[in-house]
Scaffold this motif. Structure first.
Motif, PDB file in Angstrom:
ATOM      1  N   TYR A 106       0.837  -1.203   0.000  1.00 24.24           N
ATOM      2  CA  TYR A 106       0.000   0.000   0.000  1.00 24.24           C
ATOM      3  C   TYR A 106       0.872   1.253   0.000  1.00 24.24           C
ATOM      4  O   TYR A 106       2.040   1.221   0.394  1.00 24.24           O
ATOM      5  CB  TYR A 106      -0.901   0.025   1.245  1.00 24.24           C
ATOM      6  CG  TYR A 106      -1.712  -1.224   1.458  1.00 24.24           C
ATOM      7  CD1 TYR A 106      -2.799  -1.526   0.619  1.00 24.24           C
ATOM      8  CD2 TYR A 106      -1.405  -2.120   2.470  1.00 24.24           C
ATOM      9  CE1 TYR A 106      -3.542  -2.675   0.808  1.00 24.24           C
ATOM     10  CE2 TYR A 106      -2.143  -3.271   2.669  1.00 24.24           C
ATOM     11  CZ  TYR A 106      -3.210  -3.548   1.826  1.00 24.24           C
ATOM     12  OH  TYR A 106      -3.939  -4.689   2.021  1.00 24.24           O
TER      13      TYR A 106
ATOM     14  N   ASP B 241       1.299   3.561   1.997  1.00 23.58           N
ATOM     15  CA  ASP B 241       1.199   4.059   3.375  1.00 23.58           C
ATOM     16  C   ASP B 241       2.542   4.562   3.903  1.00 23.58           C
ATOM     17  O   ASP B 241       2.785   4.535   5.113  1.00 23.58           O
ATOM     18  CB  ASP B 241       0.635   2.988   4.304  1.00 23.58           C
ATOM     19  CG  ASP B 241       1.588   1.807   4.510  1.00 23.58           C
ATOM     20  OD1 ASP B 241       2.519   1.638   3.698  1.00 23.58           O
ATOM     21  OD2 ASP B 241       1.390   1.047   5.482  1.00 23.58           O
TER      22      ASP B 241
ATOM     23  N   PHE C  41      -5.522   3.584   6.513  1.00 22.46           N
ATOM     24  CA  PHE C  41      -6.848   3.564   5.901  1.00 22.46           C
ATOM     25  C   PHE C  41      -7.856   4.370   6.709  1.00 22.46           C
ATOM     26  O   PHE C  41      -8.813   4.920   6.141  1.00 22.46           O
ATOM     27  CB  PHE C  41      -7.316   2.125   5.695  1.00 22.46           C
ATOM     28  CG  PHE C  41      -6.689   1.468   4.490  1.00 22.46           C
ATOM     29  CD1 PHE C  41      -6.965   1.919   3.213  1.00 22.46           C
ATOM     30  CD2 PHE C  41      -5.796   0.409   4.633  1.00 22.46           C
ATOM     31  CE1 PHE C  41      -6.393   1.338   2.095  1.00 22.46           C
ATOM     32  CE2 PHE C  41      -5.212  -0.181   3.520  1.00 22.46           C
ATOM     33  CZ  PHE C  41      -5.510   0.286   2.248  1.00 22.46           C
TER      34      PHE C  41
ATOM     35  N   SER D 102      -7.111   7.911   5.520  1.00 25.74           N
ATOM     36  CA  SER D 102      -7.366   8.114   4.092  1.00 25.74           C
ATOM     37  C   SER D 102      -8.828   7.892   3.720  1.00 25.74           C
ATOM     38  O   SER D 102      -9.186   7.990   2.539  1.00 25.74           O
ATOM     39  CB  SER D 102      -6.496   7.168   3.258  1.00 25.74           C
ATOM     40  OG  SER D 102      -6.938   5.821   3.406  1.00 25.74           O
ATOM     41  N   GLY D 103      -9.659   7.572   4.692  1.00 23.92           N
ATOM     42  CA  GLY D 103     -11.064   7.326   4.396  1.00 23.92           C
ATOM     43  C   GLY D 103     -11.306   5.990   3.727  1.00 23.92           C
ATOM     44  O   GLY D 103     -12.294   5.821   3.004  1.00 23.92           O
ATOM     45  N   GLY D 104     -10.393   5.034   3.966  1.00 21.22           N
ATOM     46  CA  GLY D 104     -10.571   3.683   3.429  1.00 21.22           C
ATOM     47  C   GLY D 104     -10.030   3.476   2.035  1.00 21.22           C
ATOM     48  O   GLY D 104     -10.136   2.377   1.487  1.00 21.22           O
ATOM     49  N   GLN D 105      -9.422   4.514   1.443  1.00 17.42           N
ATOM     50  CA  GLN D 105      -8.890   4.413   0.091  1.00 17.42           C
ATOM     51  C   GLN D 105      -7.359   4.380   0.118  1.00 17.42           C
ATOM     52  O   GLN D 105      -6.739   5.075   0.918  1.00 17.42           O
ATOM     53  CB  GLN D 105      -9.358   5.603  -0.753  1.00 17.42           C
ATOM     54  CG  GLN D 105     -10.865   5.766  -0.833  1.00 17.42           C
ATOM     55  CD  GLN D 105     -11.536   4.571  -1.493  1.00 17.42           C
ATOM     56  OE1 GLN D 105     -11.106   4.130  -2.562  1.00 17.42           O
ATOM     57  NE2 GLN D 105     -12.583   4.056  -0.869  1.00 17.42           N
ATOM     58  N   ASP D 106      -6.781   3.585  -0.779  1.00 13.13           N
ATOM     59  CA  ASP D 106      -5.324   3.577  -0.907  1.00 13.13           C
ATOM     60  C   ASP D 106      -4.926   4.724  -1.825  1.00 13.13           C
ATOM     61  O   ASP D 106      -4.438   4.534  -2.940  1.00 13.13           O
ATOM     62  CB  ASP D 106      -4.856   2.223  -1.465  1.00 13.13           C
ATOM     63  CG  ASP D 106      -3.341   2.082  -1.439  1.00 13.13           C
ATOM     64  OD1 ASP D 106      -2.669   2.930  -0.817  1.00 13.13           O
ATOM     65  OD2 ASP D 106      -2.836   1.122  -2.045  1.00 13.13           O
ATOM     66  N   SER D 107      -5.116   5.934  -1.306  1.00  8.95           N
ATOM     67  CA  SER D 107      -4.966   7.142  -2.119  1.00  8.95           C
ATOM     68  C   SER D 107      -3.809   8.018  -1.666  1.00  8.95           C
ATOM     69  O   SER D 107      -3.611   9.107  -2.205  1.00  8.95           O
ATOM     70  CB  SER D 107      -6.261   7.955  -2.060  1.00  8.95           C
ATOM     71  OG  SER D 107      -6.652   8.190  -0.719  1.00  8.95           O
TER      72      SER D 107
END
Length: 242
Positions: free
Chosen positions: A54, A56, A90, A93-98
């Motif tokens: 990810y 992260d 996550f 990031s609001g649950g997104q791998d962004s």
């Protein structure tokens, strides 16, 4: 042990207008930095912390600073597991791998804490002010930093080579933004943690590809009774405006 480059996930720098440069908060002129500092060798293992799967890296870099601060101060503050690092990523990031912005990670770390660790304060450091970068590493046990990674850096890392400006470096495409802690330096190199390893970085490479750096006053330094030379009252007041 083989070295494998991981993922990217540092979004572009966002510097809160309420915060001044780190050196503005010095209660007195900061001492000249020593010729070399090594905060990296006190830790035996640097986990990947999910950064092979990810983006992260902003969270992994924070976790690696906690590891080093424990070693520096002899405190025993909790160090997150790889799964906790990923889970916190996550969450933010609001649950997104962004990816994440380093300033957003720092705000969360200072206001509510990460993994039971709550930093005292933080402020930006000019990436081109190399004396200030050295002072921050020496006085506060590291720098939470961000870089733009060129393509050939992946090959250099996997070959166990330092990050240097090889011939033709100007034509290297940028692969992504990456968060790293700076945990040491000498006359020739910075020493950073990335993708589960200590990586040497040439100073001119840093000056070319870095785009943000942050002084972070650690919870462990507060617990050990050491907060070096900073006007905390003014800095804390400014952070309330972030």
């Amino acid at each position: 042990m083989s070295r494998v480059a991981g993922k990217y996930g540092k979004l572009g720098p966002r510097f809160p207008v309420a915060l001044k440069d780190f050196t503005a908060y010095a209660a007195a002129p900061l001492p000249a930095p020593p010729a070399s500092v090594d905060w990296a060798s006190g830790v035996s293992t640097w986990p990947m912390d999910g950064n092979d799967q990810y983006g992260d890296c902003t969270m992994a870099a924070a976790a690696h600073l906690i590891q080093s601060w424990n070693a520096q101060t002899k405190e025993q503050d909790p160090v997150p597991t790889a799964q906790q690092v990923v889970d916190q990523y996550f969450t933010l990031s609001g649950g997104q791998d962004s990816g994440l912005a380093e300033s957003d990670v720092l705000k969360a770390w200072q206001t509510g804490g990460l993994w039971g660790n709550q930093v005292v304060a933080y402020a930006p450091v000019n990436v081109h002010a190399l004396t200030a970068i050295r002072q921050t590493i020496a006085l506060f046990g590291g720098v939470y930093a961000g870089i733009q990674v060129p393509s050939n850096a992946q090959q250099q890392f996997q070959a166990g080579q330092p990050w240097t400006l090889d011939p033709g470096w100007q034509s290297q495409p940028i692969e992504g933004g990456h968060a790293i802690p700076l945990l040491g330096y000498d006359a020739d190199w910075l020493y950073v943690i990335t993708w589960g390893a200590v990586q040497k970085v040439a100073w001119d490479w840093w000056s070319t590809y870095s785009d943000e750096a942050w002084a972070v006053l650690a919870q462990q330094y507060r617990e050990a009774g050491t907060v070096n030379g900073i006007d905390l009252a003014t800095l804390t007041a400014d952070l309330k405006g972030v």
